[in-house]
Design a protein around this motif. Sequence first.
Motif, PDB file in Angstrom:
ATOM      1  N   SER A  55      14.087  63.799 -21.285  1.00 51.46           N
ATOM      2  CA  SER A  55      14.966  64.724 -20.559  1.00 51.46           C
ATOM      3  C   SER A  55      16.418  64.242 -20.556  1.00 51.46           C
ATOM      4  O   SER A  55      17.324  65.019 -20.284  1.00 51.46           O
ATOM      5  CB  SER A  55      14.483  64.909 -19.116  1.00 51.46           C
ATOM      6  N   LEU A  56      16.641  62.986 -20.880  1.00 48.95           N
ATOM      7  CA  LEU A  56      17.989  62.438 -20.880  1.00 48.95           C
ATOM      8  C   LEU A  56      18.654  62.486 -22.253  1.00 48.95           C
ATOM      9  O   LEU A  56      19.758  61.956 -22.418  1.00 48.95           O
ATOM     10  CB  LEU A  56      17.968  61.000 -20.355  1.00 48.95           C
ATOM     11  N   GLN A  57      18.037  63.139 -23.227  1.00 49.91           N
ATOM     12  CA  GLN A  57      18.615  63.215 -24.574  1.00 49.91           C
ATOM     13  C   GLN A  57      19.997  63.871 -24.562  1.00 49.91           C
ATOM     14  O   GLN A  57      20.867  63.498 -25.331  1.00 49.91           O
ATOM     15  CB  GLN A  57      17.686  63.977 -25.531  1.00 49.91           C
ATOM     16  N   ASP A  58      20.206  64.849 -23.707  1.00 43.94           N
ATOM     17  CA  ASP A  58      21.489  65.548 -23.643  1.00 43.94           C
ATOM     18  C   ASP A  58      22.373  65.031 -22.508  1.00 43.94           C
ATOM     19  O   ASP A  58      23.373  65.659 -22.162  1.00 43.94           O
ATOM     20  CB  ASP A  58      21.250  67.054 -23.451  1.00 43.94           C
ATOM     21  N   GLY A  59      22.009  63.884 -21.938  1.00 39.06           N
ATOM     22  CA  GLY A  59      22.777  63.330 -20.826  1.00 39.06           C
ATOM     23  C   GLY A  59      24.113  62.762 -21.283  1.00 39.06           C
ATOM     24  O   GLY A  59      24.409  62.643 -22.481  1.00 39.06           O
ATOM     25  N   GLU A  60      24.930  62.415 -20.299  1.00 35.27           N
ATOM     26  CA  GLU A  60      26.230  61.801 -20.567  1.00 35.27           C
ATOM     27  C   GLU A  60      26.015  60.415 -21.163  1.00 35.27           C
ATOM     28  O   GLU A  60      25.108  59.691 -20.770  1.00 35.27           O
ATOM     29  CB  GLU A  60      27.022  61.674 -19.260  1.00 35.27           C
ATOM     30  N   ARG A  61      26.871  60.080 -22.095  1.00 38.50           N
ATOM     31  CA  ARG A  61      26.767  58.793 -22.776  1.00 38.50           C
ATOM     32  C   ARG A  61      27.761  57.812 -22.155  1.00 38.50           C
ATOM     33  O   ARG A  61      28.889  58.167 -21.841  1.00 38.50           O
ATOM     34  CB  ARG A  61      27.082  58.991 -24.247  1.00 38.50           C
ATOM     35  N   ALA A  62      27.324  56.547 -21.987  1.00 33.33           N
ATOM     36  CA  ALA A  62      28.204  55.520 -21.424  1.00 33.33           C
ATOM     37  C   ALA A  62      27.841  54.162 -22.018  1.00 33.33           C
ATOM     38  O   ALA A  62      26.688  53.918 -22.376  1.00 33.33           O
ATOM     39  CB  ALA A  62      28.059  55.470 -19.909  1.00 33.33           C
ATOM     40  N   HIS A  63      28.855  53.306 -22.111  1.00 37.91           N
ATOM     41  CA  HIS A  63      28.623  51.924 -22.519  1.00 37.91           C
ATOM     42  C   HIS A  63      28.280  51.143 -21.275  1.00 37.91           C
ATOM     43  O   HIS A  63      28.943  51.274 -20.245  1.00 37.91           O
ATOM     44  CB  HIS A  63      29.854  51.343 -23.214  1.00 37.91           C
ATOM     45  N   ALA A  64      27.235  50.326 -21.355  1.00 34.74           N
ATOM     46  CA  ALA A  64      26.739  49.616 -20.180  1.00 34.74           C
ATOM     47  C   ALA A  64      26.424  48.174 -20.543  1.00 34.74           C
ATOM     48  O   ALA A  64      26.429  47.791 -21.714  1.00 34.74           O
ATOM     49  CB  ALA A  64      25.487  50.310 -19.657  1.00 34.74           C
ATOM     50  N   THR A  65      26.156  47.401 -19.539  1.00 35.79           N
ATOM     51  CA  THR A  65      25.645  46.046 -19.720  1.00 35.79           C
ATOM     52  C   THR A  65      24.355  45.918 -18.934  1.00 35.79           C
ATOM     53  O   THR A  65      24.175  46.565 -17.891  1.00 35.79           O
ATOM     54  CB  THR A  65      26.640  44.965 -19.229  1.00 35.79           C
ATOM     55  N   LEU A  66      23.456  45.108 -19.450  1.00 41.99           N
ATOM     56  CA  LEU A  66      22.204  44.849 -18.752  1.00 41.99           C
ATOM     57  C   LEU A  66      22.532  43.981 -17.544  1.00 41.99           C
ATOM     58  O   LEU A  66      23.010  42.853 -17.677  1.00 41.99           O
ATOM     59  CB  LEU A  66      21.210  44.159 -19.687  1.00 41.99           C
ATOM     60  N   HIS A  67      22.353  44.519 -16.355  1.00 41.93           N
ATOM     61  CA  HIS A  67      22.725  43.838 -15.114  1.00 41.93           C
ATOM     62  C   HIS A  67      21.632  42.864 -14.676  1.00 41.93           C
ATOM     63  O   HIS A  67      21.901  41.729 -14.311  1.00 41.93           O
ATOM     64  CB  HIS A  67      22.995  44.876 -14.023  1.00 41.93           C
ATOM     65  N   THR A  68      20.384  43.344 -14.684  1.00 40.27           N
ATOM     66  CA  THR A  68      19.234  42.531 -14.306  1.00 40.27           C
ATOM     67  C   THR A  68      18.194  42.677 -15.392  1.00 40.27           C
ATOM     68  O   THR A  68      17.764  43.790 -15.686  1.00 40.27           O
ATOM     69  CB  THR A  68      18.633  43.011 -12.970  1.00 40.27           C
ATOM     70  N   SER A  69      17.808  41.563 -16.004  1.00 38.95           N
ATOM     71  CA  SER A  69      16.784  41.634 -17.044  1.00 38.95           C
ATOM     72  C   SER A  69      15.425  41.348 -16.415  1.00 38.95           C
ATOM     73  O   SER A  69      15.323  40.786 -15.336  1.00 38.95           O
ATOM     74  CB  SER A  69      17.078  40.636 -18.165  1.00 38.95           C
ATOM     75  N   GLY A  70      14.418  41.762 -17.110  1.00 37.04           N
ATOM     76  CA  GLY A  70      13.044  41.584 -16.646  1.00 37.04           C
ATOM     77  C   GLY A  70      12.122  42.325 -17.572  1.00 37.04           C
ATOM     78  O   GLY A  70      12.422  42.529 -18.746  1.00 37.04           O
ATOM     79  N   SER A  71      11.016  42.791 -17.054  1.00 29.68           N
ATOM     80  CA  SER A  71      10.083  43.582 -17.840  1.00 29.68           C
ATOM     81  C   SER A  71      10.489  45.050 -17.733  1.00 29.68           C
ATOM     82  O   SER A  71      10.098  45.752 -16.803  1.00 29.68           O
ATOM     83  CB  SER A  71       8.658  43.379 -17.337  1.00 29.68           C
ATOM     84  N   CYS A  72      11.289  45.485 -18.702  1.00 29.00           N
ATOM     85  CA  CYS A  72      11.827  46.849 -18.649  1.00 29.00           C
ATOM     86  C   CYS A  72      10.732  47.911 -18.782  1.00 29.00           C
ATOM     87  O   CYS A  72      10.874  49.011 -18.268  1.00 29.00           O
ATOM     88  CB  CYS A  72      12.877  47.042 -19.740  1.00 29.00           C
ATOM     89  N   VAL A  73       9.645  47.588 -19.468  1.00 29.34           N
ATOM     90  CA  VAL A  73       8.575  48.565 -19.672  1.00 29.34           C
ATOM     91  C   VAL A  73       7.982  49.001 -18.339  1.00 29.34           C
ATOM     92  O   VAL A  73       7.598  50.149 -18.174  1.00 29.34           O
ATOM     93  CB  VAL A  73       7.490  47.993 -20.606  1.00 29.34           C
ATOM     94  N   ILE A  74       7.937  48.099 -17.367  1.00 19.62           N
ATOM     95  CA  ILE A  74       7.401  48.480 -16.055  1.00 19.62           C
ATOM     96  C   ILE A  74       8.506  48.763 -15.045  1.00 19.62           C
ATOM     97  O   ILE A  74       8.255  48.866 -13.853  1.00 19.62           O
ATOM     98  CB  ILE A  74       6.404  47.428 -15.517  1.00 19.62           C
ATOM     99  N   GLY A  75       9.735  48.912 -15.520  1.00 20.72           N
ATOM    100  CA  GLY A  75      10.836  49.355 -14.674  1.00 20.72           C
ATOM    101  C   GLY A  75      11.526  48.283 -13.869  1.00 20.72           C
ATOM    102  O   GLY A  75      12.003  48.564 -12.768  1.00 20.72           O
ATOM    103  N   GLN A  76      11.628  47.070 -14.390  1.00 22.59           N
ATOM    104  CA  GLN A  76      12.266  45.994 -13.639  1.00 22.59           C
ATOM    105  C   GLN A  76      13.639  45.604 -14.189  1.00 22.59           C
ATOM    106  O   GLN A  76      14.089  44.494 -13.961  1.00 22.59           O
ATOM    107  CB  GLN A  76      11.360  44.764 -13.614  1.00 22.59           C
ATOM    108  N   CYS A  77      14.301  46.480 -14.915  1.00 16.16           N
ATOM    109  CA  CYS A  77      15.633  46.189 -15.454  1.00 16.16           C
ATOM    110  C   CYS A  77      16.660  47.119 -14.814  1.00 16.16           C
ATOM    111  O   CYS A  77      16.364  48.262 -14.489  1.00 16.16           O
ATOM    112  CB  CYS A  77      15.652  46.394 -16.966  1.00 16.16           C
ATOM    113  N   GLN A  78      17.897  46.605 -14.689  1.00 15.19           N
ATOM    114  CA  GLN A  78      19.001  47.408 -14.175  1.00 15.19           C
ATOM    115  C   GLN A  78      20.170  47.309 -15.143  1.00 15.19           C
ATOM    116  O   GLN A  78      20.348  46.291 -15.818  1.00 15.19           O
ATOM    117  CB  GLN A  78      19.463  46.900 -12.811  1.00 15.19           C
ATOM    118  N   VAL A  79      20.947  48.390 -15.203  1.00 15.95           N
ATOM    119  CA  VAL A  79      22.153  48.419 -16.028  1.00 15.95           C
ATOM    120  C   VAL A  79      23.358  48.720 -15.134  1.00 15.95           C
ATOM    121  O   VAL A  79      23.223  49.327 -14.077  1.00 15.95           O
ATOM    122  CB  VAL A  79      22.052  49.472 -17.157  1.00 15.95           C
ATOM    123  N   ARG A  80      24.532  48.282 -15.616  1.00 14.17           N
ATOM    124  CA  ARG A  80      25.784  48.553 -14.907  1.00 14.17           C
ATOM    125  C   ARG A  80      26.700  49.287 -15.888  1.00 14.17           C
ATOM    126  O   ARG A  80      26.861  48.860 -17.040  1.00 14.17           O
ATOM    127  CB  ARG A  80      26.439  47.260 -14.442  1.00 14.17           C
TER     128      ARG A  80
END
Length: 173
Positions: free
Chosen positions: A55-80
């Motif tokens: 659903s986010l294919q047509d979303g706004e595009r932005a350059h980000a950095t990985l804020h918190t790393s972890g197991s992204c597959v289970i939703g433990q990562c954050q971006v800034r």
Amino acid sequence: MDGTSKAGAPGATRQSTAVGGLRPRTSLLILLVLALLLGGCSALVMYPAAQHLRSLQDGERAHATLHTSGSCVIGQCQVRFEAGGRTVVADLPVGSGGGKDSAGTPLTVRYQADDPQVVAREEDVDGGGAAVGLVMSGAGALLFLVIAVVVAIGMARQRRTDSPPGPGDDVTG
């Protein structure tokens, strides 16, 4: 159990199938439960996660950095990233890739214009790991279901050969 056969005793066949392994009905039940669990995981978890990422294919595009790393597959990562003139720190959804990247890694994200907290890595908007999980759990459910059908057919055939001949059966060979 002294190892002697009780060929004429009632239930002798059932006792011998239980020795050294599971009973056929127990095996069938386990196979059906596994198929149900994998099918449920596929339909109730992986499919919605893949749809959310798509659903986010047509979303706004932005350059980000990985804020918190972890197991992204289970939703433990954050971006800034920057959205609408403010800095946003958002959780990557379940099924995201990039879990091996360390904090500070640059990446491109897509987010909803009206809610920048809804975000996904640009590489994942085709379904990401959730799409792979959907296929794998669906295939596993199908495999266990097919094996269960084969076991059920084998049980039905065994029951037919174990039953005594009826009054109309031809017992001459």
